[in-house]
Structure formats: structure tokens, C-alpha cells
Enzyme design. Structure first.
Site, PDB file in Angstrom:
ATOM      1  N   ASN A   1      39.916  28.410  50.205  1.00  0.00           N
ATOM      2  CA  ASN A   1      38.612  29.484  49.461  1.00  0.00           C
ATOM      3  C   ASN A   1      37.333  28.528  50.524  1.00  0.00           C
ATOM      4  OD1 ASN A   1      36.951  30.786  48.046  1.00  0.00           O
ATOM      5  ND2 ASN A   1      37.082  29.952  46.216  1.00  0.00           N
ATOM      6  N   GLY A   2      36.034  29.849  50.977  1.00  0.00           N
ATOM      7  CA  GLY A   2      35.353  29.806  51.505  1.00  0.00           C
ATOM      8  C   GLY A   2      35.609  30.260  52.963  1.00  0.00           C
TER       9      GLY A   2
ATOM     10  N   TRP B   1      40.745  37.003  48.735  1.00  0.00           N
ATOM     11  CA  TRP B   1      40.173  37.862  48.614  1.00  0.00           C
ATOM     12  C   TRP B   1      39.601  38.114  50.058  1.00  0.00           C
ATOM     13  CZ3 TRP B   1      34.410  38.503  49.595  1.00  0.00           C
ATOM     14  CH2 TRP B   1      33.882  39.894  49.775  1.00  0.00           C
TER      15      TRP B   1
ATOM     16  N   GLU C   1      30.254  50.173  40.638  1.00  0.00           N
ATOM     17  CA  GLU C   1      30.995  48.698  40.403  1.00  0.00           C
ATOM     18  C   GLU C   1      32.637  49.054  40.170  1.00  0.00           C
ATOM     19  OE1 GLU C   1      29.423  44.713  39.442  1.00  0.00           O
ATOM     20  OE2 GLU C   1      29.446  45.846  37.838  1.00  0.00           O
TER      21      GLU C   1
ATOM     22  N   HIS D   1       9.387  59.654  43.478  1.00  0.00           N
ATOM     23  CA  HIS D   1       8.806  59.496  45.027  1.00  0.00           C
ATOM     24  C   HIS D   1       9.948  59.753  46.107  1.00  0.00           C
ATOM     25  CE1 HIS D   1       5.126  58.671  44.687  1.00  0.00           C
ATOM     26  NE2 HIS D   1       5.067  58.796  43.354  1.00  0.00           N
TER      27      HIS D   1
ATOM     28  N   LYS E   1      27.109  49.010  37.208  1.00  0.00           N
ATOM     29  CA  LYS E   1      28.198  49.318  36.223  1.00  0.00           C
ATOM     30  C   LYS E   1      29.371  50.678  36.568  1.00  0.00           C
ATOM     31  CE  LYS E   1      28.371  45.924  35.483  1.00  0.00           C
ATOM     32  NZ  LYS E   1      27.300  44.482  35.550  1.00  0.00           N
TER      33      LYS E   1
ATOM     34  N   GLU F   1      21.214  47.862  36.174  1.00  0.00           N
ATOM     35  CA  GLU F   1      22.070  47.069  35.925  1.00  0.00           C
ATOM     36  C   GLU F   1      23.636  48.811  35.530  1.00  0.00           C
ATOM     37  OE1 GLU F   1      23.524  44.608  36.393  1.00  0.00           O
ATOM     38  OE2 GLU F   1      25.799  44.386  34.365  1.00  0.00           O
TER      39      GLU F   1
ATOM     40  N   LYS G   1      35.206  38.133  41.684  1.00  0.00           N
ATOM     41  CA  LYS G   1      34.009  37.727  40.067  1.00  0.00           C
ATOM     42  C   LYS G   1      33.272  36.651  41.251  1.00  0.00           C
ATOM     43  CE  LYS G   1      33.076  37.573  36.369  1.00  0.00           C
ATOM     44  NZ  LYS G   1      32.422  38.569  35.401  1.00  0.00           N
TER      45      LYS G   1
ATOM     46  N   CYS H   1      38.559  34.118  46.191  1.00  0.00           N
ATOM     47  CA  CYS H   1      40.222  33.550  45.713  1.00  0.00           C
ATOM     48  C   CYS H   1      40.129  32.084  45.771  1.00  0.00           C
ATOM     49  CB  CYS H   1      40.755  32.745  48.185  1.00  0.00           C
ATOM     50  SG  CYS H   1      39.798  33.574  49.541  1.00  0.00           S
TER      51      CYS H   1
ATOM     52  N   ARG I   1      39.613  36.606  40.063  1.00  0.00           N
ATOM     53  CA  ARG I   1      38.241  36.100  41.241  1.00  0.00           C
ATOM     54  C   ARG I   1      38.804  36.877  42.953  1.00  0.00           C
ATOM     55  NH1 ARG I   1      36.719  30.719  40.112  1.00  0.00           N
ATOM     56  NH2 ARG I   1      36.332  30.767  42.146  1.00  0.00           N
TER      57      ARG I   1
HETATM   58  C1  G6P Z   1      29.843  39.949  41.820  1.00  0.00           C
HETATM   59  C2  G6P Z   1      29.758  39.748  40.587  1.00  0.00           C
HETATM   60  C3  G6P Z   1      29.076  40.081  39.234  1.00  0.00           C
HETATM   61  C4  G6P Z   1      27.767  39.407  39.188  1.00  0.00           C
HETATM   62  C5  G6P Z   1      27.811  38.352  40.771  1.00  0.00           C
HETATM   63  C6  G6P Z   1      26.732  37.225  40.474  1.00  0.00           C
HETATM   64  O1  G6P Z   1      29.173  40.091  42.189  1.00  0.00           O
HETATM   65  O2  G6P Z   1      31.147  41.000  40.765  1.00  0.00           O
HETATM   66  O3  G6P Z   1      29.938  40.801  38.474  1.00  0.00           O
HETATM   67  O4  G6P Z   1      27.258  39.839  38.922  1.00  0.00           O
HETATM   68  O5  G6P Z   1      29.257  38.362  41.914  1.00  0.00           O
HETATM   69  O6  G6P Z   1      27.462  36.580  39.912  1.00  0.00           O
HETATM   70  P1  G6P Z   1      27.227  34.898  39.242  1.00  0.00           P
HETATM   71  O7  G6P Z   1      28.707  34.647  38.328  1.00  0.00           O
HETATM   72  O8  G6P Z   1      26.444  33.989  40.548  1.00  0.00           O
HETATM   73  O9  G6P Z   1      26.269  35.840  37.644  1.00  0.00           O
END
Ligand code: G6P
Length: 611
Positions: A98-99, A72, A491, A507, A488, A484, A606, A2, A27
């Protein structure tokens, strides 16, 4: 997660708040709302984006003091009712949060017994009712005191901003576990959960720490600790420019951030490398040189993409500095009751510096006596402030939810630290060290060269846009890159994708391979190249569609693959910085082809500030 924005001054608060919320929308983005005081408190909120909310605002939301929120969802589905701000029974008090309030169920029952009625499914509404209850029971109590006394009853995390119609000259904010800062202007003050929301109005900020509460008026702010003692807080100069938080002609922040990487990696290296002398200067680690030199074990804790860069770090530290490494999901680390002792150095990696689990892991490690070091992008973030030392990425604000430039920044920093430690511990020859440092200084140029092949990647994306599954394979340094790449893709395009160590494919995942299955092999030339060729043959034998990320020099792989994404040659240890680029582009182009909102993928946030 949030986003929170608040304003008090001479401007129309709703304009400042809406603009700020738009900057924070990355966010969290399922609903939004504002509360403004102009004689009476007026609240508007709705499901959807900030632009939907903006259209609903009219003259009844005029006023010079206001707060806003972009949500969020945690408790209760995203709908108009569950959107913030939440209000007291009288409608005079509004709260954005937020929280997570962990004991909201018990508090709600208690208040219900006293006759309070609840209209939403959120945990946040409890905060509004709790403060109202405190004020009802203690007539004449100041708003800040009512907030402080109410917060004592709350378990959980919060960043809160609160307005009250009968106190139209102040905003109360409080923090425990969720970021909040005060933007200090002249004749105006702002509050926000992220500096990008205030950057347009001021470059002076005060970061709140856990347990602090602030009373904010037009001309002043007062920060108090949980014992109601006033604190003198440092005013920080903000390092974010407006240009950095705008798209600059790109259709999406993610594409801008992918193409920024030659610059962000160069910025990360600036002043830290001396190619001639073969030395590395990391000011943020100077206080812990002895700890690094004598470290017996490294533990890396992180989440998401940052966890993947941690895995690259594992290979780097073990290869170069000859030190055992454990990479932990931050969310699991603290629940293992980790055994930490002398000689343990804990690195936490976080783009935002605010991820709740990573922060908790760091605090746990600190409490157990380990040296804690942060690899963080956001300057002044909680992890940056609370760690014993660390290294900033200097990648600038990353706004696309899917992390790109932060990953290459993190890997760059990990290479620097691993090299530094290798030098301190005499585990690297001078020749190799100089060679790696030189190669590292050439990486920004090589990323730019890789980006020139974006059309090649786009053509592959066009062919596989509607593939239901993807498999990503890599060995050694390329294994975390495979993870990674798969992350990507899922996501932002919602295609199911898995990353695997190439040999481990046999496996399990090999059962999925048929002539419909795209298999991305990260085959940077390195000590595992020959073995990679065998794995490619295994996929080909089952008619899998091979997309290889490789260099022109790697002729064998190039010929075996059906499609190629070209990267230049570099030293083994540095290949993740190049091989990840085509994977970022591939997921981007596929997501755009599928009509997805690349910067704000569904359900993701984010900065995950709840556990
Ligand atoms: C969320 C974001 C990711 C990020 C992860 C960790 O899941 O969508 O892109 O890698 O948090 O975030 P940080 O700010 O701790 O790297």
C-alpha cells in the site's frame, strides 16, 4: 486505499485473509489477491471484488501462512496482472503493498540492465525484484535483512507484507507512510492495514511507526527500527467491536451510519458536557490549555468531508472564540511553504487519521513549531499518535466510503473546542455559553427527530433520481453544509452537483438554472434567513425546482419551496448537525434508485494513503 492482511498460525490462512480483506474492501476494491505457503508459494489474484477471488481459491491455496491485498489502483489499470501480490522472478517471494514507490522507474531500469524482467505496470513489482536481487547477491542473507537493505533504496511510501517460500515460518512487514499493525493472538499472529481486519481474532494490537520493520512468526513478533535495533512496542487494547463493523440489518453501511448518528453524537458528547455548570471537559486538550487561550490564529488542514467540517469550524471559532481562522486543503498546505509562528494552533481533521496529505500537513506544521492538534475518529491512528493533543470523535468505525457520521462527529467536536476556547478567552457570555451547551446536549434527540422524516426525503429522491445536475446553496454555517451535500451526491450517485454560498450563485451558477434544475437550499433559521428568502426568490424567478431544508417555524421558506425536508429548530451554531442529515439521506436514496453501490462508489477509497 489498498488493504493488507496477513496471517500465521494454525488456521487456514486463506480463510482468515479473505475474511479480513472483505472487511477492508471499503478501502479499495478494484482487484484482490492472496499468497499462501504450503511447501511452495501459491498466488491467486484477479480483477474484481474479494468475492470473485474467493471463488477462485482451491486446495492449492491451503496453508497456515499467507498474505492478501485489496487494491485501489495507482500505477497500472486494474487487471489480473497488476493485482497484488507481486512476485520475484523465481516465484518464491510475494509482496503486497500500500503506497507509492516514487523512484520505481529508475530502480526498474537499473534492474532491467541486470537482466530482470517485469510483467506488470505496477510500482510494487519493483519491491519483489529488489529483494530478490539483494538475496541473489548475498547468499545466506536473512529475509528480514534483505528487506531492510532493499528498502533503503526506495523513495516513497509503503505498508508492505512479504512472504518467502524458503522462509515459511515468518511474514516480514514494513511501514513508511502507510498504516500497518500487528494483531497479537495466542499461537497466531495477524497483520493488517486496519484494525477491523483483525478484530475478530484478537483485541491486542501493536501499531508500527514509520521506518519500522517487523518479523512475525506464529508465536512472536520482533519490531526493528531502520538501524536494525529491536524496539519494545506498546500493546494496545483494540476498541473496535464486531458488531460495529457489521451491517446490522441495514442494506448498506452508509444507511446504518446515517441512522447511527443520534448515538454517535451522544457518544461524542458523553462525559464532555456539564449542562448544569455550563462547562466542557476535553481531556485530550488539557496539556495545551495555555496555547488555546493565547492562540493568535487557527489553521485547519483536512481533505474531503473533513475539510467541509473544517469550514464549519471556521465560522465557529471566529464567532465564538473571536480568533482568525484559515482552512486549508491539506494537499496544498505543505506546498505553500506555510508561514507559521508563535500563537499558531494547527488543527488537522481526519476520520481515518491516516490520510497522507493531512498527515504530511501536520508534520510540516509540527516541524515549523506550531502546536498540532488532531480531530480524529480512528483510535491509535497515525495522526492521533503524532499530534500534540486532540479530541476523538468516538463515532465507531465508519465503513461506507461516503463520510456521514464522521462529519457530524467532527462538527460536534469543533463546537466543543470553539466553546471551550471561547470560555478560556472570555469571548462568550455565561448565558450564551450555557444556552449552547444545553442545546448541544439536545442534539442527539433532534437528529433522531430529523431521521423520522426520511420518507419525505425519499419521495424527493424518487422525483429527482435522474436529474443530471444539482445545485446546493447555503449561507453562513449552512454554506459548508451545501458543499457537503453536493459532495455526498456526486460521490455515490455520480450526478454532477455543486455547492455554493447562496449569494455567490449570482456570479455564475445562476446561468444553469432552468425548470429542470433541482436547487437544494439549506435554510435553517438563523441570522441569514431573510437573505436566504431573497435567494430562493431569485431561483424561483428562473423556474428552478427548490428543495428546502428547513424547520416548520420557518414558514416563509416552507411556502416558497416546492419541496421541504424538515429539521427541528436549534441554535444557529448547531444547525449543521441537523441540516446535513436530509442531504445524506437524499444522496443515499438517489444512489440506491440509480443502482449504485453506495458503500463502494467507483474510483473512490475510504482512506487515501497516497498523496
Ligand atoms: C476520502 C474519503 C472521504 C474523506 C476524505 C478524507 O476522500 O472518501 O470520505 O472525507 O478521504 O478522509 P479523512 O479520513 O482524512 O477524513
Amino acid at each position: 486505499m489498498c488493504g493488507i492482511v496477513g496471517y500465521i498460525g494454525n488456521k487456514q490462512a486463506k480463510d482468515v485473509v479473505i475474511k479480513g480483506l472483505k472487511r477492508l474492501e471499503y478501502r479499495g476494491y478494484d482487484s484482490a489477491g492472496v499468497a499462501v505457503i504450503n511447501g511452495a508459494l501459491s498466488v491467486k489474484k484477479c480483477k474484481g471484488k474479494v468475492s470473485v477471488l474467493e471463488k477462485k481459491l482451491g486446495t492449492s491455496e491451503n496453508g497456515n501462512i499467507g498474505i492478501g491485498h485489496t487494491r485501489w489502483a495507482t500505477h497500472g489499470e486494474p487487471n489480473d496482472i497488476n493485482s497484488h501480490p507481486h512476485t520475484s522472478t523465481t516465484g518464491k517471494l510475494a509482496v503486497v503493498h500500500n503506497g507509492i514507490i516514487e523512484n520505481y522507474g529508475a530502480l526498474k531500469q537499473k534492474l532491467q540492465k541486470e537482466g530482470y524482467e517485469f510483467y506488470s505496470e505496477t510500482d510494487t513489482e519493483i519491491v519483489a525484484k529488489l529483494i530478490e536481487n539483494m538475496m541473489d547477491k548475498n547468499p545466506g542473507l536473512d529475509l528480514e535483512d534483505a528487506v531492510r537493505l532493499s528498502l533503503v533504496q526506495i523513495n516513497g511510501t509503503y505498508g508492505l507484507a512479504i512472504l518467502h517460500e524458503d522462509h515459511p515460518d515468518k511474514i516480514i512487514v514494513a511501514r513508511k507512510g502507510s498504516p500497518l499493525l500487528i494483531g497479537v493472538g495466542e499461537g497466531e499472529m495477524l497483520v493488517a492495514s486496519d484494525a477491523s481486519a483483525v478484530a475478530e481474532y484478537t483485541d491486542k494490537v501493536v501499531y508500527l511507526d514509520d521506518g519500522e520493520l517487523a518479523v512475525i512468526t506464529k508465536d512472536d513478533y520482533q519490531v526493528l527500527n531502520s538501524h536494525d535495533i529491536e524496539l519494545t512496542k506498546e500493546v494496545h487494547e483494540l476498541a473496535v467491536s464486531l458488531e460495529e463493523i457489521e451491517k446490522g440489518g441495514y442494506p448498506f453501511f452508509m444507511l446504518k451510519e446515517i441512522f447511527e448518528q443520534p448515538k454517535t453524537v451522544a457518544d461524542c458528547l458523553r462525559g464532555r458536557l456539564n449542562v448544569e455548570e455550563g462547562t466542557i471537559n476535553l481531556g485530550g486538550l488539557s496539556k495545551v490549555t495555555e496555547e488555546l487561550k493565547n492562540a493568535k490564529r487557527i489553521i485547519i488542514a483536512a481533505c474531503g468531508t473533513s475539510w467541509h467540517s473544517g469550514l464549519v469550524g471556521e465560522y465557529l471559532f471566529e464567532w465564538l472564540a473571536k480568533i482568525p481562522v484559515e482552512v486549508e486543503y491539506a494537499s496544498e498546505f505543505r506546498y505553500k511553504d506555510p508561514i507559521l509562528g508563535e500563537g499558531d494552533v494547527v488543527f488537522v481533521i481526519s476520520q481515518s487519521g491516516e490520510t497522507a496529505d493531512t498527515l504530511a500537513a501536520m508534520r510540516e506544521a509540527k516541524e515549523k513549531g506550531a502546536t498540532t492538534l488532531g480531530i480524529v475518529n480512528v483510535v491509535g491512528s497515525t495522526i492521533a499518535r503524532e499530534s500534540d493533543g486532540g479530541v476523538y470523535l468516538h463515532a465507531g468505525p465508519e465503513i461506507g466510503v461516503a463520510s456521514t457520521k464522521a462529519f457530524t462527529g467532527q462538527v460536534t467536536v469543533l463546537i466543543l473546542i470553539a466553546l471551550k476556547m471561547a470560555q478560556l478567552r472570555n469571548t462568550i457570555t455565561e448565558e450564551k455559553s450555557k444556552r449552547l451547551i444545553k442545546a448541544l446536549s439536545e442534539i442527539p434527540e433532534k437528529i433522531a427527530e430529523t431521521l423520522k422524516h426520511s420518507d419525505e426525503v425519499k419521495r424527493i429522491a424518487d422525483l429527482f433520481t435522474y436529474a443530471p445536475n444539482f445545485l446546493y446553496l447555503g449561507r453562513s454555517y449552512s454554506f459548508p453544509v451545501a458543499l457537503e451535500g453536493a459532495l455526498k451526491l456526486k460521490e455515490i450517485s455520480y450526478i454532477h452537483a455543486e455547492g455554493y454560498p447562496a449569494a455567490e450563485m449570482k456570479h455564475g451558477p445562476i446561468a444553469l438554472i432552468d425548470d429542470m434544475m433541482p436547487v437544494v437550499v439549506i435554510a435553517a433559521t438563523n441570522h441569514t434567513s431573510d437573505k436566504m428568502v431573497s435567494n430562493i426568490e431569485e431561483v424561483r424567478a428562473r423556474k428552478g425546482r427548490i428543495i428546502a431544508v428547513t424547520s416548520p417555524e420557518n414558514k416563509e421558506v416552507k411556502e416558497l419551496a416546492e419541496f421541504n425536508c424538515t429539521i427541528p429548530e436549534t441554535e444557529d451554531e448547531l444547525t449543521p448537525l441537523l441540516s446535513v442529515i436530509p442531504l445524506q439521506l437524499l444522496s443515499y436514496y438517489i444512489a440506491v434508485n440509480r443502482g449504485c453501490n453506495v458503500d463502494q462508489p467507483r474510483n473512490l477509497a475510504k482512506s487515501v494513503t497516497v498523496e
